[in-house]
Write a protein that holds these residues in place. Structure first.
Motif, PDB file in Angstrom:
ATOM      1  N   LEU A  87       1.176  -1.265  -0.094  1.00  0.00           N
ATOM      2  CA  LEU A  87       0.007   0.304  -0.194  1.00  0.00           C
ATOM      3  C   LEU A  87       0.988   1.013  -0.299  1.00  0.00           C
ATOM      4  CD1 LEU A  87      -2.873  -1.026   2.967  1.00  0.00           C
ATOM      5  CD2 LEU A  87      -3.442  -0.241  -0.319  1.00  0.00           C
TER       6      LEU A  87
ATOM      7  N   ALA B 123      -4.346   7.722   0.433  1.00  0.00           N
ATOM      8  CA  ALA B 123      -4.469   7.390   1.144  1.00  0.00           C
ATOM      9  C   ALA B 123      -4.252   5.814   1.290  1.00  0.00           C
ATOM     10  CB  ALA B 123      -6.394   7.555   0.201  1.00  0.00           C
ATOM     11  N   CYS B 124      -3.766   5.211   0.289  1.00  0.00           N
ATOM     12  CA  CYS B 124      -2.808   4.136   0.571  1.00  0.00           C
ATOM     13  C   CYS B 124      -2.141   4.015   2.045  1.00  0.00           C
ATOM     14  CB  CYS B 124      -2.619   4.272  -0.473  1.00  0.00           C
ATOM     15  SG  CYS B 124      -3.426   3.363  -1.777  1.00  0.00           S
TER      16      CYS B 124
ATOM     17  N   VAL C 175      -3.381   1.672   9.044  1.00  0.00           N
ATOM     18  CA  VAL C 175      -4.600   0.673  10.178  1.00  0.00           C
ATOM     19  C   VAL C 175      -3.669  -0.432  10.245  1.00  0.00           C
ATOM     20  CG1 VAL C 175      -6.891  -0.023   9.421  1.00  0.00           C
ATOM     21  CG2 VAL C 175      -6.148   2.307   9.231  1.00  0.00           C
ATOM     22  N   VAL C 176      -2.906  -1.055   8.201  1.00  0.00           N
ATOM     23  CA  VAL C 176      -3.065  -2.140   8.609  1.00  0.00           C
ATOM     24  C   VAL C 176      -2.031  -2.374   9.541  1.00  0.00           C
ATOM     25  CG1 VAL C 176      -1.779  -4.433   6.864  1.00  0.00           C
ATOM     26  CG2 VAL C 176      -3.475  -2.700   6.182  1.00  0.00           C
TER      27      VAL C 176
ATOM     28  N   THR D  79      -4.242   4.055   4.883  1.00  0.00           N
ATOM     29  CA  THR D  79      -4.955   2.653   5.405  1.00  0.00           C
ATOM     30  C   THR D  79      -3.254   1.637   5.413  1.00  0.00           C
ATOM     31  OG1 THR D  79      -5.833   2.515   3.349  1.00  0.00           O
ATOM     32  CG2 THR D  79      -5.266   0.564   3.764  1.00  0.00           C
TER      33      THR D  79
END
Length: 422
Positions: free
Chosen positions: A250, A399-400, A406-407, A403
């Motif tokens: 990501l 945005a990636c 979050v991962v 993310t």
């Protein structure tokens, strides 16, 4: 197991061999990159599709071979696998001299991808095994700098040597890779994990490995066969590598967008010096690992990965909105700091959750996600730019990166400090 005092010191001569071998290997591998497009057109009259296939063929085999080479390094030792990678790159460079045709050239590039995967993956875990426990993340980061340094110097020197002809470029690549082979070979076979992972000394029994037979009924052999059935997937794609690898893939979106479109993005806003943004990003990327590369070890890889992903997202957002060059440079500076520490932090998370006897396969699988991310996000960034404009490329990248944070939060903490490879 080595004495604690020995494990708290860095074996500098051994690291010079490993780091130098990696640098020279990539130096030789990358020298051909800037001249291959012209060579393909001049020698075969081929178009852009063939040029792209020749240049990118190494990435395909690297993506597929990294987990395999990591598994082989776990089984046979990191030193022989890294040596094999340098040898393949040397032989591949010699094959450039042969009139093999376009298909043969593609095959040579595929072979070189296998060599690159073996060189990098085996060396990465070897470096970790040589490092003191509290400096593993720092040395992972410096190992990456050796790779990028070889790529940068190789592409520059390859383009410069083209004035002397393609033969000069091929010859330089062979010599550089051979020097790398010699440097790796200079590291004693008993240094760190030059023996198979999880082995403290040559000849010792490896933890978790069951002998062929544990008694007259062959119970050990049957148990080994039972455990091996259907285990190829977990062997080549260990579970501890999945979530950190996904986060890395990501994060690759932002890098792919920056490398491909920041110059065009700023040109569309009347800024003609967009290449400065890339230069600042590269300098900050290297400088961060040199001066604060110890932070994943000191503060913990999970915390640093979260802040690094947030930094990448913030920098990309600033670049997307930048009305002028100074603001875009500020964004690249913030992104460079964050992106620089993300990879070593995630890699350390992988190592902390993986048994020492499988760390080669784990780091090979983890780094394959980087190749996968670039392969996916390169074309997608182009599609986003075509459909929504250049700023959208950096918004998507941000945005990636968010993310990826979050991962990273979803990665389970290790239950206890893992055993250190001696």
């Amino acid at each position: 197991m080595e004495a604690p005092a020995e494990r708290n010191t860095i074996p500098r001569l051994a690291l010079v061999g490993v780091f130098g071998g990696l640098f020279c290997g990539y130096l030789g591998l990358s020298a051909a990159i800037p001249v291959l497009p012209g060579f393909v057109r001049e020698s075969f009259g081929a178009g852009d599709l063939a040029v792209g296939l020749v240049v990118m063929a190494t990435a395909l085999t690297a993506l597929l071979v990294r987990p395999v080479s990591g598994h082989l390094a776990d089984r046979y030792g990191h030193r022989p696998v890294m040596l094999a990678g340098a040898l393949i790159i040397t032989v591949g460079g010699l094959l450039y001299f042969l009139p093999l045709g376009l298909n043969g050239l593609v095959a040579v590039r595929l072979l070189l991808g296998a060599g690159e995967a073996s060189l990098f993956t085996a060396g990465a875990v070897w470096v970790v095994s040589l490092a003191p426990y509290d400096r593993r993340g720092q040395l992972i980061g410096l190992y990456g700098i050796s790779m990028w340094g070889g790529i940068s110097a190789g592409t520059f020197l390859g383009a410069a040597l083209l004035n002397l002809g393609y033969g000069a470029v091929w010859g330089f690549g062979v010599v550089a890779a051979f020097v790398g082979l010699l440097l790796i070979g200079s590291v004693p076979a008993t240094s760190g994990a030059s023996t198979p992972s999880g082995t403290g000394r040559p000849g010792e029994r490896r933890p978790g490995v069951i002998p062929d037979a544990e008694g007259p009924d062959g119970e050990g052999r049957r148990e080994r066969a039972r455990r091996s059935r259907g285990s190829w997937r977990s062997t080549l794609l260990p579970r501890p590598a999945l979530l950190p690898g996904l986060a890395l893939a990501l994060a690759a979106a932002g890098y792919a967008g920056l490398a491909a479109f920041v110059v065009l993005h700023l040109q569309a806003r009347g800024v003609s010096s967009g290449v400065v943004v890339l230069s600042v990003f590269s300098a900050v990327y290297a400088g961060t690992r040199l001066f604060i590369g110890h932070l994943p070890d000191r503060l913990g890889p999970r915390r640093v990965a979260i802040w690094s992903g947030a930094g990448e997202a913030t920098g990309l957002s600033i670049i997307a909105l930048a009305p002028n060059l100074p603001v875009a440079v500020l964004g690249s500076l913030i992104m460079g700091v964050g992106f620089s520490l993300l990879h070593p932090s995630l890699a350390l998370m992988v190592m902390n959750r993986t048994d020492p006897s499988r760390q080669g396969a784990a780091i090979g699988a983890y780094t394959s996600f980087w190749d996968l991310g670039l392969a996916v996000w390169g074309p997608l960034a182009g599609a986003v730019a075509a459909g929504f404009g250049y700023p959208a490329v950096f918004v998507v990248g941000a945005a990636c990166a968010a993310t990826a944070v979050v991962v990273s939060l979803c990665v389970r903490r290790p239950d206890a400090r893992p055993a250190v490879v001696s």
